[in-house]
Design a protein around this motif. Structure first.
Motif, short mmCIF file in Angstrom:
data_model
loop_
_atom_site.label_atom_id
_atom_site.label_comp_id
_atom_site.label_asym_id
_atom_site.label_seq_id
_atom_site.Cartn_x
_atom_site.Cartn_y
_atom_site.Cartn_z
N MET A 179 0.81 -1.21 0.00
CA MET A 179 0.00 0.00 0.00
C MET A 179 0.85 1.27 0.00
O MET A 179 0.51 2.27 -0.63
CB MET A 179 -0.94 0.00 1.21
N GLY A 195 -17.23 1.48 2.91
CA GLY A 195 -16.15 2.41 3.18
C GLY A 195 -16.57 3.43 4.22
O GLY A 195 -17.43 3.17 5.06
N ILE A 239 -6.07 2.33 1.06
CA ILE A 239 -7.16 1.54 1.63
C ILE A 239 -6.65 0.11 1.74
O ILE A 239 -6.07 -0.43 0.79
CB ILE A 239 -8.43 1.59 0.77
N TRP A 269 -15.13 1.47 -2.34
CA TRP A 269 -13.71 1.56 -2.01
C TRP A 269 -12.95 2.32 -3.10
O TRP A 269 -12.15 3.20 -2.78
CB TRP A 269 -13.11 0.16 -1.84
N THR A 270 -13.17 1.97 -4.33
CA THR A 270 -12.44 2.65 -5.41
C THR A 270 -12.92 4.09 -5.56
O THR A 270 -12.12 4.97 -5.90
CB THR A 270 -12.60 1.89 -6.73
N LEU A 274 -11.00 6.29 -3.16
CA LEU A 274 -9.55 6.28 -3.31
C LEU A 274 -9.09 7.53 -4.05
O LEU A 274 -9.59 7.86 -5.12
CB LEU A 274 -9.14 5.03 -4.10
N ARG A 283 -3.63 3.96 -3.42
CA ARG A 283 -3.55 2.53 -3.70
C ARG A 283 -4.41 1.75 -2.70
O ARG A 283 -4.39 2.01 -1.51
CB ARG A 283 -2.11 2.04 -3.63
N LEU A 284 -5.12 0.77 -3.24
CA LEU A 284 -5.98 -0.12 -2.46
C LEU A 284 -5.36 -1.52 -2.48
O LEU A 284 -4.96 -2.00 -3.54
CB LEU A 284 -7.38 -0.14 -3.06
#
Length: 269
Positions: A125, A193, A203, A216-217, A220, A225-226
């Motif tokens: 990450m 999230g 994340i 989640w995306t 971001l 970066r996830l």
């Protein structure tokens, strides 16, 4: 208990002194229970849990040496894991295993992840970010709070979400002594999230599903970066998935090594 029982002699007997016996030997040699007493003391000392030394520098350094041997090279991650007492996040009965590279049960069918997996995911990450970056991070699945404490060493702010109320409460208790002002614990559905504090530079998820939730995306940040486990389409297998949000807003996905995490679920409990 009867009066006869209460009058019974207490053991072990101790003959400290003889009186009225001319020529008696010194009391020090007339202690027939002494060998038993010494044996009991020896047993009690042998039974002292090794966990009493878990705060020592050497115990944590041995774990870090194992992580280095497995390929961990980011000094930020090594320093963060050195700073957090993992034994404070596991049950007392398991404390002696806290610095072994193994996952351990924390209740409700959940586990604290292996240190090597925690280190690997955090290192992935952090990879796009400069060493001195002041990061905003989101953790999905607080569990007992250990990984959240490690992340707090590396960031400006960490938001950590847990859907199981007993674990959320346990993590809050475990973390209280560390006084981490940059860590916020949220009881809620991790698949959603946490939009109020978005966007996030990183994340990280501690549970794996068949997909990466869109929330989640969406949360971001560009350049962020996830890292999350996800089913690989095989027979129950999981792999680490890394998703980067590029400067133009597009997403880039890559697949990494096999892992095993608890299932990602919706809702709260």
């Amino acid at each position: 208990m009867s009066s006869r029982d209460s009058a019974a002699p207490k053991f072990p007997l101790r003959l400290d002194r003889l009186t009225g016996t001319p020529g008696a030997a010194p009391a020090s040699v007339l202690r027939p229970q002494r060998p038993l007493h010494d044996a009991a003391v020896a047993r009690s000392r042998a039974a002292v849990p090794a966990g009493l030394g878990l705060d020592s520098h050497g115990v944590r350094e041995r774990l870090l040496e194992r992580l280095r041997a497995e390929g961990l090279v980011d000094p930020r991650v090594l320093a963060a894991m050195r700073a957090v007492p993992r034994h404070a996040f596991v049950d007392t009965a398991l404390a002696n295993q806290a610095y072994e590279d193994t996952s351990l049960p924390i209740g409700l069918g959940q586990t604290i992840s292996k240190p090597s997996v925690v280190a690997r995911m955090i290192e992935l990450m952090l990879a796009p970010h400069a060493p001195q970056s002041r990061l905003r991070l989101l953790e999905i699945g607080t569990g007992c709070g250990y990984q959240a404490a490690v992340l707090a060493q590396l960031s400006r702010q960490v938001v950590s979400i847990e859907r199981l109320k007993p674990l959320h409460d346990k993590a809050r208790g475990n973390l209280a002594a560390l006084r981490l002002d940059n860590l916020r614990l949220v009881y809620g559905d991790g698949r959603l999230g946490h939009a109020p504090n978005a966007p996030y530079d990183g994340i990280i998820a501690a549970a794996g599903g068949h997909d990466i939730p869109p929330a989640w995306t969406e949360q971001l940040a560009p350049g962020g970066r996830l890292v999350a486990p996800m089913h690989d389409g095989g027979e129950g297998g999981q792999v680490l998935v890394v998703i980067d949000r590029l400067a133009d807003g597009s997403l880039r996905r890559s697949m990494h090594e096999a892992v095993r995490f608890v299932p990602l679920k919706s809702g709260i409990d």
